[in-house]
Scaffold this motif. Structure first.
Motif, PDB file in Angstrom:
ATOM      1  N   TYR A 116       0.906  -1.294  -0.024  1.00  0.00           N
ATOM      2  CA  TYR A 116      -0.115   0.173  -0.221  1.00  0.00           C
ATOM      3  C   TYR A 116       0.900   1.457  -0.148  1.00  0.00           C
ATOM      4  N   LEU A 117       1.912   1.140   0.806  1.00  0.00           N
ATOM      5  CA  LEU A 117       2.671   2.364   1.091  1.00  0.00           C
ATOM      6  C   LEU A 117       3.647   2.454  -0.303  1.00  0.00           C
ATOM      7  N   SER A 118       3.977   1.366  -1.071  1.00  0.00           N
ATOM      8  CA  SER A 118       4.605   1.333  -1.962  1.00  0.00           C
ATOM      9  C   SER A 118       3.820   2.056  -3.095  1.00  0.00           C
ATOM     10  N   ILE A 119       2.633   1.774  -3.315  1.00  0.00           N
ATOM     11  CA  ILE A 119       1.763   2.267  -4.416  1.00  0.00           C
ATOM     12  C   ILE A 119       1.584   3.779  -4.136  1.00  0.00           C
ATOM     13  N   LEU A 120       1.352   4.207  -2.978  1.00  0.00           N
ATOM     14  CA  LEU A 120       1.571   5.624  -2.614  1.00  0.00           C
ATOM     15  C   LEU A 120       2.743   6.465  -2.938  1.00  0.00           C
ATOM     16  N   ASP A 121       3.957   5.626  -2.389  1.00  0.00           N
ATOM     17  CA  ASP A 121       5.104   6.176  -2.846  1.00  0.00           C
ATOM     18  C   ASP A 121       5.487   6.639  -4.115  1.00  0.00           C
ATOM     19  N   SER A 122       4.886   5.412  -5.077  1.00  0.00           N
ATOM     20  CA  SER A 122       5.239   5.615  -6.752  1.00  0.00           C
ATOM     21  C   SER A 122       4.212   6.457  -7.289  1.00  0.00           C
ATOM     22  N   LEU A 123       2.783   6.811  -6.770  1.00  0.00           N
ATOM     23  CA  LEU A 123       2.117   7.743  -7.070  1.00  0.00           C
ATOM     24  C   LEU A 123       2.818   9.102  -6.722  1.00  0.00           C
ATOM     25  N   LEU A 124       3.366   9.362  -5.490  1.00  0.00           N
ATOM     26  CA  LEU A 124       4.100  10.639  -5.215  1.00  0.00           C
ATOM     27  C   LEU A 124       5.272  10.973  -6.193  1.00  0.00           C
ATOM     28  N   THR A 125       5.952   9.953  -6.211  1.00  0.00           N
ATOM     29  CA  THR A 125       7.166  10.193  -7.026  1.00  0.00           C
ATOM     30  C   THR A 125       6.892  10.471  -8.447  1.00  0.00           C
ATOM     31  N   ALA A 126       5.878   9.914  -9.196  1.00  0.00           N
ATOM     32  CA  ALA A 126       5.344  10.445 -10.277  1.00  0.00           C
ATOM     33  C   ALA A 126       4.818  11.648 -10.308  1.00  0.00           C
ATOM     34  N   LYS A 127       3.855  12.153  -9.643  1.00  0.00           N
ATOM     35  CA  LYS A 127       3.324  13.364  -9.512  1.00  0.00           C
ATOM     36  C   LYS A 127       4.514  14.330  -9.315  1.00  0.00           C
ATOM     37  N   ARG A 128       5.446  14.221  -8.471  1.00  0.00           N
ATOM     38  CA  ARG A 128       6.355  15.275  -8.098  1.00  0.00           C
ATOM     39  C   ARG A 128       7.291  15.724  -9.106  1.00  0.00           C
ATOM     40  N   ASN A 138       5.441  19.824  -1.177  1.00  0.00           N
ATOM     41  CA  ASN A 138       4.880  19.174  -0.451  1.00  0.00           C
ATOM     42  C   ASN A 138       3.387  19.303   0.058  1.00  0.00           C
ATOM     43  N   GLY A 139       2.903  20.504  -0.072  1.00  0.00           N
ATOM     44  CA  GLY A 139       1.621  20.778  -0.099  1.00  0.00           C
ATOM     45  C   GLY A 139       0.705  20.255  -0.944  1.00  0.00           C
ATOM     46  N   LYS A 140       1.064  20.623  -2.445  1.00  0.00           N
ATOM     47  CA  LYS A 140       0.657  19.958  -3.652  1.00  0.00           C
ATOM     48  C   LYS A 140       0.566  18.478  -3.488  1.00  0.00           C
ATOM     49  N   LEU A 141       1.576  17.975  -3.163  1.00  0.00           N
ATOM     50  CA  LEU A 141       1.674  16.394  -3.085  1.00  0.00           C
ATOM     51  C   LEU A 141       0.571  15.801  -2.158  1.00  0.00           C
ATOM     52  N   MET A 142       0.644  16.603  -1.194  1.00  0.00           N
ATOM     53  CA  MET A 142      -0.540  16.040  -0.090  1.00  0.00           C
ATOM     54  C   MET A 142      -1.846  16.192  -0.531  1.00  0.00           C
ATOM     55  N   ARG A 143      -1.982  17.481  -1.035  1.00  0.00           N
ATOM     56  CA  ARG A 143      -3.340  17.540  -1.702  1.00  0.00           C
ATOM     57  C   ARG A 143      -3.866  16.432  -2.751  1.00  0.00           C
ATOM     58  N   HIS A 152       4.354   9.821   6.060  1.00  0.00           N
ATOM     59  CA  HIS A 152       5.378   9.013   5.870  1.00  0.00           C
ATOM     60  C   HIS A 152       6.185   8.855   4.495  1.00  0.00           C
ATOM     61  N   CYS A 153       5.318   8.745   3.506  1.00  0.00           N
ATOM     62  CA  CYS A 153       6.036   8.825   2.077  1.00  0.00           C
ATOM     63  C   CYS A 153       6.672   9.892   1.824  1.00  0.00           C
ATOM     64  N   ILE A 154       6.044  11.150   2.215  1.00  0.00           N
ATOM     65  CA  ILE A 154       6.894  12.148   1.627  1.00  0.00           C
ATOM     66  C   ILE A 154       8.321  12.264   2.328  1.00  0.00           C
ATOM     67  N   GLN A 155       8.285  12.124   3.615  1.00  0.00           N
ATOM     68  CA  GLN A 155       9.529  12.238   4.592  1.00  0.00           C
ATOM     69  C   GLN A 155      10.307  11.344   4.210  1.00  0.00           C
ATOM     70  N   LEU A 156       9.980  10.018   3.659  1.00  0.00           N
ATOM     71  CA  LEU A 156      10.901   9.065   2.969  1.00  0.00           C
ATOM     72  C   LEU A 156      11.676   9.735   1.814  1.00  0.00           C
ATOM     73  N   SER A 157      10.641  10.184   0.872  1.00  0.00           N
ATOM     74  CA  SER A 157      11.467  10.651  -0.306  1.00  0.00           C
ATOM     75  C   SER A 157      12.194  11.920  -0.205  1.00  0.00           C
ATOM     76  N   ASP A 158      11.844  12.788   0.871  1.00  0.00           N
ATOM     77  CA  ASP A 158      12.703  13.920   1.472  1.00  0.00           C
ATOM     78  C   ASP A 158      14.135  13.274   1.652  1.00  0.00           C
ATOM     79  N   GLU A 159      14.166  12.328   2.570  1.00  0.00           N
ATOM     80  CA  GLU A 159      15.264  11.646   3.064  1.00  0.00           C
ATOM     81  C   GLU A 159      16.064  11.007   1.959  1.00  0.00           C
ATOM     82  N   ASN A 160      15.320  10.342   0.839  1.00  0.00           N
ATOM     83  CA  ASN A 160      16.243   9.734  -0.089  1.00  0.00           C
ATOM     84  C   ASN A 160      16.677  10.791  -1.049  1.00  0.00           C
ATOM     85  N   ASP A 161      16.267  12.161  -1.024  1.00  0.00           N
ATOM     86  CA  ASP A 161      16.797  12.974  -1.822  1.00  0.00           C
ATOM     87  C   ASP A 161      18.123  13.827  -1.411  1.00  0.00           C
TER      88      ASP A 161
END
Length: 159
Positions: free
Chosen positions: A104-116, A128-133, A147-156
């Motif tokens: 589930y989190l992996s799906i959300l993470d890939s959605l956020l990565t693509a949207k980013r 981050n505000g736009k990604l959250m909305r 959780h996913c936005i923090q992970l992607s920020d840390e990975n950056d």
């Protein structure tokens, strides 16, 4: 449809139910649109349930699975859709809780990565505000989004 007999209606909806999962509310609406009396609709629905053409739990399991895996919906949006289909809260909750958290989190993470990649923002806060909305509109919960936005920020930081 006008002047359809009970047997014809039963045969048509049984064939319809055998091609894909449908819930009781969908079939009831279909029969009402055909102008059948409520007592006939009740008899047809009872027979479909008895003969396992309609099974709310089977429908719910398939619906939850399809919506989060293929449509990439979050739990909130799935629960709302099931509520509109008059599926009981307990049945809905049971199958939503069966969703594999990691997947589930992996799906959300890939959605956020693509949207980013397609978002234009002045700074990280606006991004981050736009990604959250976006994720909220897909029915994901804020705790999972954070959780996913923090992970992607840390990975950056490691790139």
């Amino acid at each position: 449809m006008t002047n359809i007999t009970e047997t014809e209606a039963l045969n048509k909806v049984a064939a319809y139910c055998s091609t894909a999962e449908h819930c009781r509310a969908e079939i009831s609406e279909k029969l009402q649109r055909w102008g059948l009396p409520y007592d006939v609709i009740d008899r047809i629905l009872k027979r479909l349930v008895d003969e396992k053409y309609i099974d709310e739990e089977r429908f719910c399991r398939a619906f939850v699975n399809d919506k989060y895996r293929f449509a990439k919906w979050g739990k909130v949006k799935i629960a709302q859709a099931l509520q509109l289909k008059k599926i009981s809260y307990n049945t809905c909750r049971q199958f939503l809780n069966e969703i594999d958290e990691e997947e589930y989190l992996s799906i959300l993470d890939s959605l956020l990565t693509a949207k980013r990649k397609s978002i234009h923002a002045e700074n990280e806060y606006e991004l981050n505000g736009k990604l959250m909305r976006f994720a909220l509109s897909r029915g994901f919960e804020m705790k999972d989004i954070r959780h996913c936005i923090q992970l992607s920020d840390e990975n950056d930081d490691f790139e």
